[in-house]
Design an enzyme around this catalytic site. Sequence first.
Site, PDB file in Angstrom:
ATOM      1  N   LYS A   1       3.701   1.041   9.551  1.00  0.00           N
ATOM      2  CA  LYS A   1       3.508  -0.333   9.091  1.00  0.00           C
ATOM      3  C   LYS A   1       3.525  -1.317  10.267  1.00  0.00           C
ATOM      4  CE  LYS A   1       5.396   0.577   4.490  1.00  0.00           C
ATOM      5  NZ  LYS A   1       6.449   0.308   3.497  1.00  0.00           N
TER       6      LYS A   1
ATOM      7  N   SER B   1       7.592  -0.467  -2.302  1.00  0.00           N
ATOM      8  CA  SER B   1       7.755  -1.306  -1.115  1.00  0.00           C
ATOM      9  C   SER B   1       6.977  -2.614  -1.217  1.00  0.00           C
ATOM     10  CB  SER B   1       7.297  -0.539   0.138  1.00  0.00           C
ATOM     11  OG  SER B   1       5.935  -0.228   0.044  1.00  0.00           O
TER      12      SER B   1
END
Length: 972
Positions: A916, A873
Amino acid sequence: MKGLDTNLRLQASPQLSNVFLPKRLTLVRNLNFRSSSSSSSSPAMLKLFSSRVHHLTPAIRPGPRSSVDSPLFKALSQLTGLNRRSSSLGHRVFFCSDSASEAEAAAEVAEAEVAEVADSKSSSAIVSTNPKPEDCLTVLALPVPHRPLFPGFYMPIYVKDPKVLAALQESRRRQAPYAGAFLLKDAPSTDSSSSTDTEKNINELKGKDLLERLHEVGTLAQISSIQGDQVILVGHRRLRITEMVSEEPLTVKVDHLKDKPFDMDDDVIKATSFEVISTLRDVLKTSSLWRDHVQTYTQHIGDFTYPRLADFGAAICGANRHQAQEVLEELDVHKRLWLTLELMKKEMEISKIQETIAKAIEEKISGEQRRYLLNEQLKAIKKELGVETDDKSALSGKFKERIEPNKEKIPAHILQVIEEELTKLQLLEASSSEFNVTRNYLDWLTILPWGNYSDENFDVVRAQQILDEDHYGLSDVKERILEFIAVGRLRGTSQGKIICLSGPPGVGKTSIGRSIARALNRKFFRFSVGGLGDVAEIKGHRRTYVGAMPGKMVQCLKSVGTANPLVLIDEIDKLGKGHAGDPASALLELLDPEQNANFLDHYLDVTIDLSKVLFVCTANVIDMIPNPLLDRMEVISIAGYITDEKVHIARDYLEKNARGDCGIKPEQVDVSDAALLSLIENYCREAGVRNLQKQIEKIYRKIALKLVREGAVPAEPAVTSDVEEAEIVAKLDVESPEKDAAKELKEEEAETKKMVEKVMIDESNLAEYVGKPVFHAEKIYEPTPVGVVMGLAWTSMGGSTLYIETTVVEEGEGKGGLNITGQLGDVMKESTQIAHTVARKILLEKEPENLFFANSKLHLHVPAGATPKDGPSAGCTMITSLLSLAMNKPVREDLAMTGEVTLTGRILPIGGVKEKTIAARRSQVKTIIFPEANRRDFEELAENVKEGLDAHFVDDYGKIFELAFGYDKQQD
């Protein structure tokens, strides 16, 4: 019974091998006494025999005092009831047998010889011989293995050597039946040996070897009788070996030893002798055997003189061979009496200890027997009256009482097994191991709640209130539980499901399970499978094993008492795998809705219906759960709490509990919102609230200490009651100034107690209670420099932000290259190579004349190098960092991004959107970039999580380039 007691005690008394016993001919014939004559610990048993009665020889005739006038004889006669009439008794027989057969043979000889001596009127049984004992200066040396022979006592010995036996028979025929009996010394090689080895060693010794093993001082012994290889010796006087005459058989010259002269009127000798008699008196009170010894000795030997008294005491006591030999070698009468007195005292102490032990054992045995008989009688009486049945009937009745209320609900196959086992129980013995196995098996079978279900509450509104009371936030979890309740209400019954709560530690997974159970009105049972490596913990043991137990689910049903509990399986992602099988595979049958309706436990060996059980599992990382097991679960992720949620949890739950645990009242403490916010941001930044709870408890503990310290000084005098104060004032003069001073002091103390200030906790003094901040602002760059971009990452503790930095190492034509650091995993290392390739391609498109990547050696680093990092990611963040350095243009300050990039520039979806997002808000990020495929995940987030964020969703890196570097155009 007196004779029986005498003979029984003979077996337990090893010192009685060379003593006289009274006439018990008929009794001895009926008793079989055996004792190993060769045993080192037990001397040979005496044999019953008779001897011809002769006049006493002058050498051993009583002293000048007659037996009637002797004070020693009078003292012992008083103890034993002895009188002179006993000395004229006929048929004088002596018990010196080693076996029953030998006793009977000796008894026959005795009966034959009694007729010969019927006219004898002598008071002594020592046989007169020719020559006299004092004329024997050369004798055969006979070894005595166990104890020395004392004068006046009989002893049987066994002669295995034919030559020695023949010599003894020849001496008896020549009317000189005398030999020397000498105690054998210990073997030099061993401290102790068995009786068989001792006898073997004696038979092997010849000549000088035998002479060296014999003690010098022994006893002149008359050969009374010879029966086979058994020789009966009668002790006469002490001898000392002077020299050897012949070796085989061993013949030695001897000197006759006489006692040293002594004064019979000496007070010391008298006192010592009377102390010996006093000790004998104490022993005679407890032993009839010793009384018979005294009677027999006086009948056949004559009067007790001082030397004879010493020999008598040493011969009949339980002294060892060395102590007895020491008495035999002692010629000083006073010393001999003293040594005998010591041995008698020891004998007395041993007799007392023996009596105490016997009494204790007798009391114990009699008490146990009495208790056993009473219990058996009680059982018989109760059984006769019908008050109580036997154990088997009582057990069967108890088991039948258990199953009777729910007999209709119990499945037919279970009832059949129970009936078979009850029948089997009646046929088994209560002492057998199979009985205990069957009893335990029936105990488990009958105690389980077959068909017994708790009444569930399907009230959705009540369930919503309970969930809100116990937890703040977690709307998605609560919604799923309410859906489950609503379905159960419409169907009229609930069906077991498997819910898996996954999330970082401290977010409340276990407590959510308790709340669900309370909302549904189900029983709650929790067991942890973390580190579990034995399948038997899940499926149970076989009944044939020792200590077998059912599995956890059967134990759960017994514990909760219902068939539809809520079972929380904790730490399911930490299952172990040992030599006893794979527990994860065993859990498949337990958790699979298609199989758990017929769950089979190895111990019960019958199927159980677990379809109504609601299973709730908890895990930190679902990637660690085996796929077949994960496939049967419905996963609900708990990402953690944002700052606002943590503030509410701390204020409404944690602070209240900590304050109550520390005994602090609400009006005594005030914790500001700024202090809580600072505590969350700088000390407890993890996803859960467990660490926050610890810090709040730490604050309140320190507050409690501060309150006690501040209130301790004024509070101590305030303990004085009004009555005590009145007494103190009454002692003072009414008009004295001390009275006014006392009142003023009390008023000041009360005022001081009231003035204890309220403790205030704010951001300024928070460090005094919890120490220095643990975390610092994750946004460490203001503004963001060239080559640095903020990325978003997911960890097991929640989400976090991290920077990716790139700088130039050196420049030069053809020096293009890339170094990477930061403890990156394999996936991130590949992402750096892809990012480097894609960045060169984009730079070539945007600025064809820019040869930065071709001529620059770059270094890419991810800070916090001690922390391992890996995951797909960070690709778009690395490309942005490389392009920022190549174009010498920083990215916007409030931007964070996440997503993986392919070689063609496509953006791939990522996981952990909520974590996140929370991390971005914590770092005061305003703009975040997610892959287009994660738009739905972001939209499902709560509004308070998304509040204040500008989210962009992209599917190609070109859009990220515009957002990161073209912000001037967007602002216009």
